[in-house]
Design a protein around this motif. Structure first.
Motif, mmCIF file in Angstrom:
data_model
loop_
_atom_site.group_PDB
_atom_site.id
_atom_site.type_symbol
_atom_site.label_atom_id
_atom_site.label_comp_id
_atom_site.label_asym_id
_atom_site.label_seq_id
_atom_site.Cartn_x
_atom_site.Cartn_y
_atom_site.Cartn_z
ATOM 1 N N PRO A 99 0.785 -1.232 0.000
ATOM 2 C CA PRO A 99 0.000 0.000 0.000
ATOM 3 C C PRO A 99 0.822 1.290 0.000
ATOM 4 C CG PRO A 99 0.203 -0.768 2.250
ATOM 5 C CD PRO A 99 0.959 -1.760 1.389
ATOM 6 N N SER A 100 2.121 1.209 -0.226
ATOM 7 C CA SER A 100 2.925 2.432 -0.201
ATOM 8 C C SER A 100 2.584 3.364 -1.359
ATOM 9 C CB SER A 100 4.416 2.088 -0.246
ATOM 10 O OG SER A 100 4.773 1.504 -1.492
ATOM 11 N N VAL A 101 2.008 2.812 -2.435
ATOM 12 C CA VAL A 101 1.618 3.565 -3.616
ATOM 13 C C VAL A 101 2.824 4.311 -4.210
ATOM 14 C CG1 VAL A 101 -0.174 5.011 -4.651
ATOM 15 C CG2 VAL A 101 -0.614 3.886 -2.473
ATOM 16 N N LEU A 102 3.910 3.585 -4.392
ATOM 17 C CA LEU A 102 5.053 4.186 -5.084
ATOM 18 C C LEU A 102 5.599 3.238 -6.130
ATOM 19 C CD1 LEU A 102 7.534 2.625 -3.629
ATOM 20 C CD2 LEU A 102 7.525 4.526 -2.061
ATOM 21 N N HIS A 103 6.473 3.790 -6.966
ATOM 22 C CA HIS A 103 6.984 3.079 -8.143
ATOM 23 C C HIS A 103 8.485 2.899 -7.967
ATOM 24 C CE1 HIS A 103 3.068 4.259 -9.624
ATOM 25 N NE2 HIS A 103 3.381 5.529 -9.436
ATOM 26 N N PRO A 104 8.921 1.803 -7.382
ATOM 27 C CA PRO A 104 10.315 1.695 -6.948
ATOM 28 C C PRO A 104 11.344 1.501 -8.057
ATOM 29 C CG PRO A 104 9.144 -0.358 -6.511
ATOM 30 C CD PRO A 104 8.114 0.629 -6.952
ATOM 31 N N SER A 105 11.004 0.744 -9.085
ATOM 32 C CA SER A 105 12.028 0.356 -10.053
ATOM 33 C C SER A 105 12.511 1.512 -10.908
ATOM 34 C CB SER A 105 11.504 -0.770 -10.950
ATOM 35 O OG SER A 105 11.267 -1.943 -10.196
ATOM 36 N N ALA A 106 11.670 2.530 -11.101
ATOM 37 C CA ALA A 106 12.036 3.630 -11.991
ATOM 38 C C ALA A 106 13.209 4.447 -11.480
ATOM 39 C CB ALA A 106 10.832 4.548 -12.216
ATOM 40 N N SER A 107 13.445 4.450 -10.181
ATOM 41 C CA SER A 107 14.624 5.115 -9.630
ATOM 42 C C SER A 107 15.767 4.135 -9.409
ATOM 43 C CB SER A 107 14.281 5.793 -8.296
ATOM 44 O OG SER A 107 13.301 6.775 -8.448
ATOM 45 N N VAL A 108 15.435 2.965 -8.884
ATOM 46 C CA VAL A 108 16.472 2.006 -8.471
ATOM 47 C C VAL A 108 17.184 1.386 -9.667
ATOM 48 C CG1 VAL A 108 16.880 -0.193 -7.298
ATOM 49 C CG2 VAL A 108 15.352 1.506 -6.266
ATOM 50 N N VAL A 109 16.430 0.930 -10.667
ATOM 51 C CA VAL A 109 17.053 0.231 -11.793
ATOM 52 C C VAL A 109 18.014 1.139 -12.570
ATOM 53 C CG1 VAL A 109 16.622 -0.902 -14.016
ATOM 54 C CG2 VAL A 109 15.275 -1.533 -12.002
ATOM 55 N N PRO A 110 17.634 2.367 -12.931
ATOM 56 C CA PRO A 110 18.595 3.222 -13.647
ATOM 57 C C PRO A 110 19.841 3.535 -12.839
ATOM 58 C CG PRO A 110 16.373 4.053 -13.950
ATOM 59 C CD PRO A 110 16.299 2.994 -12.885
ATOM 60 N N ILE A 132 17.731 -5.433 -3.736
ATOM 61 C CA ILE A 132 17.966 -4.760 -2.456
ATOM 62 C C ILE A 132 17.397 -3.343 -2.482
ATOM 63 C CG2 ILE A 132 19.795 -3.797 -0.989
ATOM 64 C CD1 ILE A 132 21.504 -6.276 -1.962
ATOM 65 N N GLY A 133 17.676 -2.616 -3.544
ATOM 66 C CA GLY A 133 17.207 -1.242 -3.633
ATOM 67 C C GLY A 133 15.696 -1.123 -3.669
ATOM 68 N N VAL A 134 15.036 -1.994 -4.432
ATOM 69 C CA VAL A 134 13.578 -1.983 -4.478
ATOM 70 C C VAL A 134 13.000 -2.323 -3.112
ATOM 71 C CG1 VAL A 134 11.553 -3.165 -5.428
ATOM 72 C CG2 VAL A 134 13.406 -2.452 -6.947
ATOM 73 N N GLY A 170 17.744 3.643 -3.988
ATOM 74 C CA GLY A 170 18.723 3.641 -5.074
ATOM 75 C C GLY A 170 20.135 3.816 -4.572
ATOM 76 N N ALA A 171 20.296 4.626 -3.524
ATOM 77 C CA ALA A 171 21.625 4.819 -2.940
ATOM 78 C C ALA A 171 22.141 3.532 -2.316
ATOM 79 C CB ALA A 171 21.582 5.932 -1.897
ATOM 80 N N ALA A 172 21.245 2.755 -1.708
ATOM 81 C CA ALA A 172 21.654 1.463 -1.164
ATOM 82 C C ALA A 172 22.144 0.553 -2.278
ATOM 83 C CB ALA A 172 20.492 0.816 -0.415
ATOM 84 N N ALA A 173 21.391 0.512 -3.388
ATOM 85 C CA ALA A 173 21.800 -0.302 -4.534
ATOM 86 C C ALA A 173 23.141 0.171 -5.077
ATOM 87 C CB ALA A 173 20.734 -0.242 -5.630
ATOM 88 N N ALA A 174 23.299 1.478 -5.237
ATOM 89 C CA ALA A 174 24.558 2.025 -5.754
ATOM 90 C C ALA A 174 25.701 1.760 -4.798
ATOM 91 C CB ALA A 174 24.405 3.526 -5.996
ATOM 92 N N GLY A 175 25.424 1.861 -3.502
ATOM 93 C CA GLY A 175 26.463 1.605 -2.503
ATOM 94 C C GLY A 175 26.953 0.171 -2.533
ATOM 95 N N VAL A 176 26.019 -0.766 -2.693
ATOM 96 C CA VAL A 176 26.390 -2.183 -2.794
ATOM 97 C C VAL A 176 27.290 -2.397 -4.009
ATOM 98 C CG1 VAL A 176 25.479 -4.484 -3.298
ATOM 99 C CG2 VAL A 176 24.381 -3.065 -1.544
ATOM 100 N N LEU A 177 26.900 -1.841 -5.150
ATOM 101 C CA LEU A 177 27.671 -2.022 -6.374
ATOM 102 C C LEU A 177 29.004 -1.281 -6.346
ATOM 103 C CD1 LEU A 177 24.702 -1.759 -8.863
ATOM 104 C CD2 LEU A 177 26.172 -3.770 -8.576
ATOM 105 N N ALA A 220 20.515 11.377 -7.659
ATOM 106 C CA ALA A 220 20.874 11.561 -6.253
ATOM 107 C C ALA A 220 21.456 10.286 -5.663
ATOM 108 C CB ALA A 220 19.639 11.998 -5.453
ATOM 109 N N ALA A 221 20.884 9.139 -6.042
ATOM 110 C CA ALA A 221 21.353 7.861 -5.512
ATOM 111 C C ALA A 221 22.809 7.603 -5.888
ATOM 112 C CB ALA A 221 20.468 6.731 -6.027
ATOM 113 N N VAL A 222 23.114 7.802 -7.163
ATOM 114 C CA VAL A 222 24.486 7.585 -7.629
ATOM 115 C C VAL A 222 25.430 8.601 -6.991
ATOM 116 C CG1 VAL A 222 25.989 7.559 -9.652
ATOM 117 C CG2 VAL A 222 23.693 6.586 -9.792
#
Length: 474
Positions: A99-110, A132-134, A170-177, A220-222
């Motif tokens: 129910p968060s009503v957000l679109h996670p992949s559009a920020s995390v995947v890029p 992880i980021g999603v 997205g920052a978590a995903a970028a940090g892992v990578l 911002a994430a990167v």
């Protein structure tokens, strides 16, 4: 020793999952997210926001490290993420968590794609980072869901949780990578929390800025991960603190416990809905109801009046102001209109029922569509209210010239775990999204490459053809 803070707990989860991998089943789900984002992005490459961002990052210049969709030459990773997030969200065709009503992949995947390519990561590492980021993004968004209100507090305040939480995930995903340890990932998320933003007023009254929200979140994430690697730090209580993310954006109406409950063992990732239609998710059940009426043989010319019942909170997005929703100013604004999307469903669209051709500026001016949209009255529905926001239901009632009244109720959205899109439907969506830019054969080959990411040591098999075949004229 004091207990870890929320961001420290999330960072420890991210570091551990990145090191051990998220498992074959979750990697498969993450690959589907990558494919979906790429298809949505290719379809948006010629939109004005995409052209604006491409021109901007070309002017910026910088070290060539990552693929920017639609550009032949590589650009800095943060710039690639800016363009990638912009086109990923520009058509409102990206996935949705409830129910968060957000679109996670559009920020995390890029963000993850840009950092993975720049750093020479494997396909498996990319998929782990996406998962992880999603996961972190939607858990942060879910904390802002108010059960008594039955809506996201972010949304109630006009805030775009997708961009706010997506920057942190997205920052978590970028940090892992990037290879940061848990402390470094926590700093990256803490830095990104000061960068994520987005206001939803454009949904109501116009403007194209919302199409860049996820691009800026990915950028911002990167940037946050790069700053953390360079030694910048974030506050340890950035999530739960007095001036932290949740209190700043949601006041005292948030649930901190949902962020870490079952973290690492109970994944939200597979529960994120894929979209069958390139428009605001609140409109989808109304479209399905309209398609069902059409399948029952209803002639749009015989319709005297239509009543679209929906959850009360969504009416502000799809039904207000009524005059603007009945006659949207552009194809983009039509994608946020309950009356227009019902008309499109009744008149028949392409793709999976309604597709991009229904949301061009020309289609939004079509007299036949507008005449039908003018007959739609949007009202709150008690049954829909009881289901929302775990689904986005709708009920559509048509009153005909014959005096008959026909009703279709849709309680479960297509694309979610209870009513999933099949592998064939997702492949069809990707092929249709890339039509006119890739041949069917090339689209199928790229899809196969994405689904094989877990076995790829080098992302060049994916990024090289994207640059070669999708470059736009400068």
């Amino acid at each position: 020793m004091s207990a870890p803070t929320v961001v420290q707990t999330l960072a420890a989860f991210a570091e551990s999952a990145g090191r051990s991998g998220i498992g074959a089943e979750l990697r498969e789900d993450a690959a589907r997210r990558v494919l979906d984002v790429l298809g949505n992005s290719v379809a948006a490459l010629d939109l004005v926001p995409a052209q604006a961002v491409r021109g901007l990052i070309a002017d910026w210049g910088g070290h060539p490290r990552a693929t920017a969709l639609g550009m032949r030459d590589r650009v800095p990773a943060a710039h690639a993420a800016l363009l990638g997030g912009t086109v990923a969200h520009a058509l409102d065709f990206d996935d949705t968590h409830l129910p968060s009503v957000l679109h996670p992949s559009a920020s995390v995947v890029p963000a993850a794609l840009a950092v993975a390519e720049a750093g020479g990561a494997s396909g498996g590492a990319l998929l782990d980072a996406v998962g992880i980021g999603v996961e972190i993004t939607v858990r942060l968004g879910a904390a802002g869901y108010d059960g008594a209100l039955r809506n996201s507090v972010f949304f109630e305040r006009g805030l775009h949780a997708t961009a706010i939480c997506g920057a942190v995930g997205g920052a978590a995903a970028a940090g892992v990578l990037t290879g940061l340890d848990a402390a470094g990932i926590a700093h990256a998320m803490g830095i990104a929390a000061s960068m994520g933003s987005g206001l939803l007023e454009a949904n109501r009254t116009g403007g194209t800025v919302k199409r860049v929200h996820c691009g800026w979140a990915a950028h911002a994430a990167v940037t946050a991960a790069e700053l953390a690697r360079a030694g910048l730090t974030g506050p340890p209580t950035v999530i739960e603190g007095r001036f932290g993310l949740l209190h700043a954006f949601c006041g005292d109406r948030y649930d901190l416990a949902v962020i870490t409950a079952g973290l690492g063992s109970e994944w939200e990732l597979p529960r994120v809905f894929f979209k069958p239609y390139p428009c605001n998710h609140f409109t989808h059940a109304g479209i399905d109801a309209a398609i069902r009426l059409r399948a029952r043989g209803v002639d749009p010319g015989d319709i005297v009046e239509l009543e679209l019942g929906a959850p009360t909170p969504v009416l502000r997005t799809i039904g207000e102001p009524p005059a603007a929703k009945a006659e949207p100013e552009s194809g983009y604004h039509a994608a946020f209109s309950g009356p227009y999307t019902v008309a499109a469903g009744l008149l028949g669209g392409g793709g999976l029922g309604v597709f991009h051709e229904d949301f061009t500026d020309a289609a939004a001016r079509d007299p036949r569509r507008l005449a039908l949209a003018a007959k739609v009255r949007c009202v709150p529905d008690a049954v829909c209210d009881s289901i929302f926001p775990h689904q986005f239901p709708a009920v559509l009632t048509a009153r005909l010239r014959t005096g008959d009244t026909l009703t279709e109720r849709v309680d479960t959205n297509r694309g979610g775990p209870e009513n999933p899109l099949s592998a064939t439907e997702l492949a069809t969506k990707f092929r249709l999204n890339t039509e006119g830019r890739l041949t069917g054969e090339r689209a199928d080959a790229l899809a196969e490459t994405v689904y094989a990411l877990a076995r790829l040591d080098d992302l060049a098999d994916l990024t090289a053809p994207l640059r070669r075949e999708l470059a736009r004229p400068s």
